[in-house]
Design an enzyme around this catalytic site. Structure first.
Site, PDB file in Angstrom:
ATOM      1  CB  SER A  24       7.433  13.824 -58.767  1.00 27.53           C
ATOM      2  OG  SER A  24       6.351  14.382 -59.453  1.00 27.53           O
ATOM      3  N   PRO A  25       7.745  11.672 -56.404  1.00 24.65           N
ATOM      4  CG  PRO A  25       6.362   9.923 -55.804  1.00 24.65           C
ATOM      5  CD  PRO A  25       6.385  11.155 -56.634  1.00 24.65           C
ATOM      6  CB  CYS A  27      14.696   6.042 -57.982  1.00 27.06           C
ATOM      7  SG  CYS A  27      13.296   4.920 -58.154  1.00 27.06           S
ATOM      8  CB  ALA A  61       9.284   3.911 -56.123  1.00 26.87           C
ATOM      9  CD  GLN A 103       5.651   6.272 -56.230  1.00 27.92           C
ATOM     10  OE1 GLN A 103       6.814   6.002 -56.500  1.00 27.92           O
ATOM     11  NE2 GLN A 103       4.863   6.959 -57.035  1.00 27.92           N
ATOM     12  CE1 TYR A 187       9.611   0.261 -61.744  1.00 31.06           C
ATOM     13  CE2 TYR A 187       8.436   2.332 -61.478  1.00 31.06           C
ATOM     14  CZ  TYR A 187       9.599   1.641 -61.759  1.00 31.06           C
ATOM     15  OH  TYR A 187      10.746   2.310 -62.060  1.00 31.06           O
ATOM     16  NE  ARG A 235       3.482   9.813 -60.113  1.00 32.01           N
ATOM     17  CZ  ARG A 235       4.601  10.507 -60.312  1.00 32.01           C
ATOM     18  NH1 ARG A 235       5.760   9.883 -60.463  1.00 32.01           N
ATOM     19  NH2 ARG A 235       4.581  11.823 -60.337  1.00 32.01           N
ATOM     20  N   GLY A 326       9.463  17.110 -60.673  1.00 30.31           N
ATOM     21  CA  GLY A 326      10.470  16.089 -60.505  1.00 30.31           C
ATOM     22  C   GLY A 326      11.854  16.649 -60.744  1.00 30.31           C
ATOM     23  NE  ARG A 327      13.132  14.330 -65.736  1.00 31.55           N
ATOM     24  CZ  ARG A 327      12.905  13.632 -66.841  1.00 31.55           C
ATOM     25  NH1 ARG A 327      13.905  13.210 -67.585  1.00 31.55           N
ATOM     26  NH2 ARG A 327      11.674  13.343 -67.204  1.00 31.55           N
TER      27      ARG A 327
END
Length: 360
Positions: A24-25, A27, A61, A103, A187, A235, A326-327
């Site tokens: 996953s994207p 930050c 992102a 992304q 967003y 997404r 992700g994590r």
């Protein structure tokens, strides 16, 4: 022996991705000079995930314009310098056998925020006098804990599809295999979708058709810009988890329209636009990916997917076409290798670096 579905390749337009375990994207807040230019950290971070066996590595992102960044330390892709900085990162990921996407994002009212890092004592909005800027959104409604944004003019909104398209062209020039339009997590595009953040009375507010107009225009502009054989991802947050907000039924309706506009896979998440009580738990967002998939478009499932058998079952039960971690990917960058081994994949099918062969 039956090969795990997670190990199967997937083809979208002209791209074939080696397996169905994607990153996953996320930050990184690792742009030290606040100029949007990725640095060596990004090559090590994304290269390590590719080396760990992921099929698709999605870059974080990335702002399509300076004021579209989530924080002053987020990456950008609005300058030639950004294209040149991303190019070796993408190339290195390719050398490890993985595909790489980026992304594309405009943070809207959630821009200019304090980077979410443990050494940052403050939270909320970075003011202009400290290197931030005044955020803009569909309406002058603040996100929780952040400064009130100014409302974008109609002309500013109409310029956004071109800004996303220009960023998409830079992504193509940098060598990315795919681009993902970010319409989730509160967003800018999500802000336009939801009545809780969009109270406009022009062509971009009010009805479902008007609130979804910007997302459709951005998708069309990006699709018209990137090569025909390059897949386009999006997404979306399938629900706001709040009364009167963006809902799953609207997501499913929009998904069918986006499919017809040339979106090839929808990465389905939830929430992020307003404060809500979310029933978080293992694989809690998978049912939303399943519902969107029934609209006739491939989907990616996310949300506390941590176990190999759990991830495999998502695909076996046809809830989604890929899973995105992700994590868990941060905790274990070699998760795909271990997961596929645990699921009984043959040694030759494991995305294992040749240089590490003594470990096996």
């Amino acid at each position: 022996m039956t090969s795990p579905k997670l190990s199967e390749s997937i083809s979208l337009r002209g791209l074939t991705v080696r397996n169905r375990i994607w990153v996953s994207p996320m930050c990184q807040y690792h742009v030290r000079d606040e100029d949007g230019i990725p640095e060596m950290w990004h090559q090590v971070h994304y290269g390590g995930l590719a080396n760990g066996g992921f099929g698709m590595v999605m870059a974080e992102a990335t702002g399509v314009v300076p004021e579209g960044r989530i924080s002053p330390r987020c990456t950008g892709i609005w300058l030639d310098a950004h294209t040149e900085a991303w190019r070796p990162i993408v190339s290195f990921v390719h050398e490890q056998g993985a595909s790489m996407g980026i992304q594309l994002n405009h943070a809207g009212r959630k821009a200019s925020t304090v980077p979410m890092l443990p050494n940052m004592n403050a939270r909320g909005t970075v003011p202009p006098e400290q290197g931030g800027w005044v955020a803009a959104g569909p309406s002058p409604i603040a996100a929780r804990g952040q400064a009130e944004p100014r409302a974008m003019s109609t002309n500013e909104v109409r310029a956004l599809p071109g800004q996303f398209a220009a960023a998409a062209q830079r992504a193509v020039d940098a060598g990315f295999d795919t681009v993902e339009v970010h319409a989730a997590h509160g967003y800018l595009l999500h802000q336009f979708l939801s009545p809780l953040s969009n109270t406009r009375d022009d062509d971009y507010g009010g009805s479902f058709a008007n609130r979804t107009r910007l997302t459709r225009e951005v998708v069309q502009a990006v699709r018209d810009t990137i090569p025909e054989q390059m897949p386009l991802l999006l997404r979306i947050s399938a629900t706001d988890w709040a009364e009167g907000g963006w809902a799953l039924e609207e997501t499913v309706e929009l998904a069918a329209q986006l499919r017809d506009l040339g979106v090839d896979l929808i990465d389905v998440s939830t929430g992020g636009n307003v404060h809500a009580q979310i029933p978080v738990g293992p694989a809690y967002q998978v049912p939303f990916a399943s519902a969107v998939r029934k609209a006739g478009i491939p989907t990616g499932a996310v949300g506390m997917i941590t176990d190999a058998q759990q991830a495999e079952q998502v695909l076996v039960d046809e809830h989604a076409d890929v899973v995105l971690l992700g994590r868990e990917a941060l905790r274990m960058p070699t998760w795909p290798i271990h997961a596929l081994k645990d699921l009984g994949a043959e040694r030759d099918a494991l995305p294992f670096p040749d240089s590490y062969f003594r470990a096996w």
